[in-house]
Write an enzyme that holds these catalytic residues in place. Structure first.
Site, PDB file in Angstrom:
ATOM      1  N   ARG A 178       0.869  -1.177   0.000  1.00  0.00           N
ATOM      2  CA  ARG A 178       0.000   0.000   0.000  1.00  0.00           C
ATOM      3  C   ARG A 178       0.903   1.223   0.000  1.00  0.00           C
ATOM      4  O   ARG A 178       1.653   1.450   0.961  1.00  0.00           O
ATOM      5  CB  ARG A 178      -0.913   0.006   1.233  1.00  0.00           C
ATOM      6  CG  ARG A 178      -1.847   1.227   1.305  1.00  0.00           C
ATOM      7  CD  ARG A 178      -2.685   1.161   2.578  1.00  0.00           C
ATOM      8  NE  ARG A 178      -3.471   2.369   2.787  1.00  0.00           N
ATOM      9  CZ  ARG A 178      -4.734   2.527   2.378  1.00  0.00           C
ATOM     10  NH1 ARG A 178      -5.334   1.550   1.716  1.00  0.00           N
ATOM     11  NH2 ARG A 178      -5.393   3.646   2.621  1.00  0.00           N
ATOM     12  N   HIS A 200      -7.138   0.893  -6.910  1.00  0.00           N
ATOM     13  CA  HIS A 200      -7.477   0.340  -5.590  1.00  0.00           C
ATOM     14  C   HIS A 200      -8.292  -0.948  -5.797  1.00  0.00           C
ATOM     15  O   HIS A 200      -9.474  -1.013  -5.450  1.00  0.00           O
ATOM     16  CB  HIS A 200      -8.270   1.363  -4.789  1.00  0.00           C
ATOM     17  CG  HIS A 200      -8.277   1.129  -3.310  1.00  0.00           C
ATOM     18  ND1 HIS A 200      -7.724  -0.006  -2.716  1.00  0.00           N
ATOM     19  CD2 HIS A 200      -8.775   1.880  -2.275  1.00  0.00           C
ATOM     20  CE1 HIS A 200      -7.880   0.065  -1.414  1.00  0.00           C
ATOM     21  NE2 HIS A 200      -8.511   1.186  -1.114  1.00  0.00           N
ATOM     22  N   GLN A 254     -10.389  -2.812  -2.922  1.00  0.00           N
ATOM     23  CA  GLN A 254     -11.595  -2.078  -2.561  1.00  0.00           C
ATOM     24  C   GLN A 254     -12.726  -2.399  -3.532  1.00  0.00           C
ATOM     25  O   GLN A 254     -13.895  -2.509  -3.136  1.00  0.00           O
ATOM     26  CB  GLN A 254     -11.324  -0.571  -2.559  1.00  0.00           C
ATOM     27  CG  GLN A 254     -12.521   0.277  -2.158  1.00  0.00           C
ATOM     28  CD  GLN A 254     -12.878   0.146  -0.696  1.00  0.00           C
ATOM     29  OE1 GLN A 254     -12.020   0.282   0.173  1.00  0.00           O
ATOM     30  NE2 GLN A 254     -14.150  -0.109  -0.406  1.00  0.00           N
ATOM     31  N   ASP A 261     -15.996   9.789  -2.196  1.00  0.00           N
ATOM     32  CA  ASP A 261     -14.707   9.588  -1.527  1.00  0.00           C
ATOM     33  C   ASP A 261     -14.256  10.945  -1.008  1.00  0.00           C
ATOM     34  O   ASP A 261     -14.836  11.990  -1.352  1.00  0.00           O
ATOM     35  CB  ASP A 261     -13.695   9.003  -2.517  1.00  0.00           C
ATOM     36  CG  ASP A 261     -12.396   8.558  -1.868  1.00  0.00           C
ATOM     37  OD1 ASP A 261     -12.362   8.430  -0.623  1.00  0.00           O
ATOM     38  OD2 ASP A 261     -11.405   8.350  -2.590  1.00  0.00           O
ATOM     39  N   CYS A 314     -15.598   4.513   0.624  1.00  0.00           N
ATOM     40  CA  CYS A 314     -14.499   3.594   0.968  1.00  0.00           C
ATOM     41  C   CYS A 314     -13.897   3.893   2.340  1.00  0.00           C
ATOM     42  O   CYS A 314     -13.153   3.061   2.864  1.00  0.00           O
ATOM     43  CB  CYS A 314     -13.431   3.625  -0.120  1.00  0.00           C
ATOM     44  SG  CYS A 314     -12.719   5.247  -0.430  1.00  0.00           S
ATOM     45  N   ARG A 346     -14.095  -5.707   3.046  1.00  0.00           N
ATOM     46  CA  ARG A 346     -12.682  -5.662   2.683  1.00  0.00           C
ATOM     47  C   ARG A 346     -11.980  -6.938   3.158  1.00  0.00           C
ATOM     48  O   ARG A 346     -11.122  -7.491   2.455  1.00  0.00           O
ATOM     49  CB  ARG A 346     -11.991  -4.447   3.323  1.00  0.00           C
ATOM     50  CG  ARG A 346     -12.406  -3.094   2.781  1.00  0.00           C
ATOM     51  CD  ARG A 346     -12.035  -2.869   1.327  1.00  0.00           C
ATOM     52  NE  ARG A 346     -10.619  -3.095   1.053  1.00  0.00           N
ATOM     53  CZ  ARG A 346      -9.623  -2.269   1.372  1.00  0.00           C
ATOM     54  NH1 ARG A 346      -9.880  -1.136   2.009  1.00  0.00           N
ATOM     55  NH2 ARG A 346      -8.368  -2.559   1.056  1.00  0.00           N
TER      56      ARG A 346
END
Length: 333
Positions: free
Chosen positions: A105, A132, A135, A227, A268, A313
């Site tokens: 990440r 991503h 996600q 987001d 998210c 997740r």
């Protein structure tokens, strides 16, 4: 088919492969809820390489590894020489010799690509500035749990349309056959090359793509997604983004334009929906604002599925790890 592969971006996998991972995640979630062991990675060692801070990604990969019988090792920016005294390629070779899989990440997509090319083990992208993918699996898993399917559903992403979430939602929805609208100011819309990838995928799946600055585009939405307006590394741009994106705040007025009482809200996370964070308290002191990309009224409404999405997740990441490292028998998809 999956064994030994990396997940670096959504377009690494076909529509059928993404659909399989989503269904596998739903299955693994059911196993966990029933307390049925599923230690497909017993004895494996997993490196969790983090340049960027995280709550959901770190927690999900750690618990996923433990549930699968593997041993996760967190390697933060102060724990390794990655990119400072040692090149990405050299780090990849060292970690690949010691670990069975690597999660990354961080900032640059090229770093996760180099890790995959040089380590010799599966590498999973926990987030970069461009994509991503883990996600996305959680998001479309959530949509399928709620609606029974994602094909033909109308997803509208509202806000900063040129960040990793907008890129990933655009391409993944187009791949899976969901209709996708990116609702953002003209100068914050996805890059032409990302739009081109999505258009190619949509031509194969039947997905309808809309890129617009007109908030009327939320009409008929099944999912409203937003987001944060400022991504990690852009913290000096709050004033500019607030001015530009306040007309795109997800609030009751915007939600009413959907004319769909069953429309769900997704995010998210983390979300700036109240003053319970030091970041929002500092912004409030400067601007007087108490909410940014989404109001607390919508965030905590019955239409909000953000915490179901967050939990997923774990299960979707577990599906990726097990499928790519677990020597499972998986029918051809």
């Amino acid at each position: 088919m999956f064994q030994g592969r990396s997940l670096l971006k959504e377009i690494d996998f076909t529509q059928a492969e993404l659909a399989y991972l989503i269904d596998f995640a739903i299955h693994l979630k059911a196993l966990k809820k029933q307390h049925i062991p599923h230690q497909y990675l017993a004895g494996k060692n997993i490196a969790l390489l983090f340049e960027k801070t995280s709550t959901r990604t770190r927690a999900a990969f750690t618990v996923a590894a433990n549930d699968l019988g593997a041993h996760p090792e967190f390697l933060g920016p102060n724990d390794v020489q990655f990119g400072k005294k040692e090149s990405t390629a050299d780090t990849a070779k060292v970690l690949g010799a010691m670990f069975d899989g690597i999660q990354f990440r961080g900032f640059k997509q090229t770093d996760v690509e180099i890790l995959a090319a040089e380590s010799g083990v599966p590498v999973w992208n926990g987030l970069t500035d461009t994509w991503h993918p883990t996600q996305m699996l959680a998001d479309f898993m959530t949509i399928k749990e709620i609606f029974g399917d994602y094909t033909g559903k109308n997803l509208v992403y509202v806000g900063d349309g040129r960040n990793n979430m907008a890129n990933s939602l655009l391409v993944t929805a187009a791949t899976l056959g969901a209709n996708i609208t990116i609702l953002a100011p003209a100068d914050l819309q996805p890059a032409p090359e990302i739009q081109a990838i999505a258009a190619e995928k949509a031509a194969q799946s039947g997905s309808h793509i809309t890129i617009t600055a007109d908030t009327a585009a939320v009409n008929g939405a099944d999912i409203i997604y937003t987001d944060v307006w400022v991504s990690m590394g852009e913290e000096d741009q709050y004033a500019e983004r607030i001015e530009k994106l306040m007309p795109y705040q997800v609030n009751a007025a915007l939600f009413a334009k959907t004319e769909n009482p069953d429309c769900i809200f997704m995010h998210c996370l983390p979300a700036f929906h109240d003053l319970e964070t030091t970041t929002m308290q500092a912004l409030h002191a400067k601007s007087g604002l108490t909410e940014l990309e989404v109001t607390d009224e919508i965030f905590n409404s019955p239409n909000s599925v953000v915490f179901q999405e967050a939990e997923n997740r774990l299960h979707s990441i577990k599906a990726v790890m097990a499928a790519t490292l677990g020597h499972l028998f998986i029918p051809k998809v």
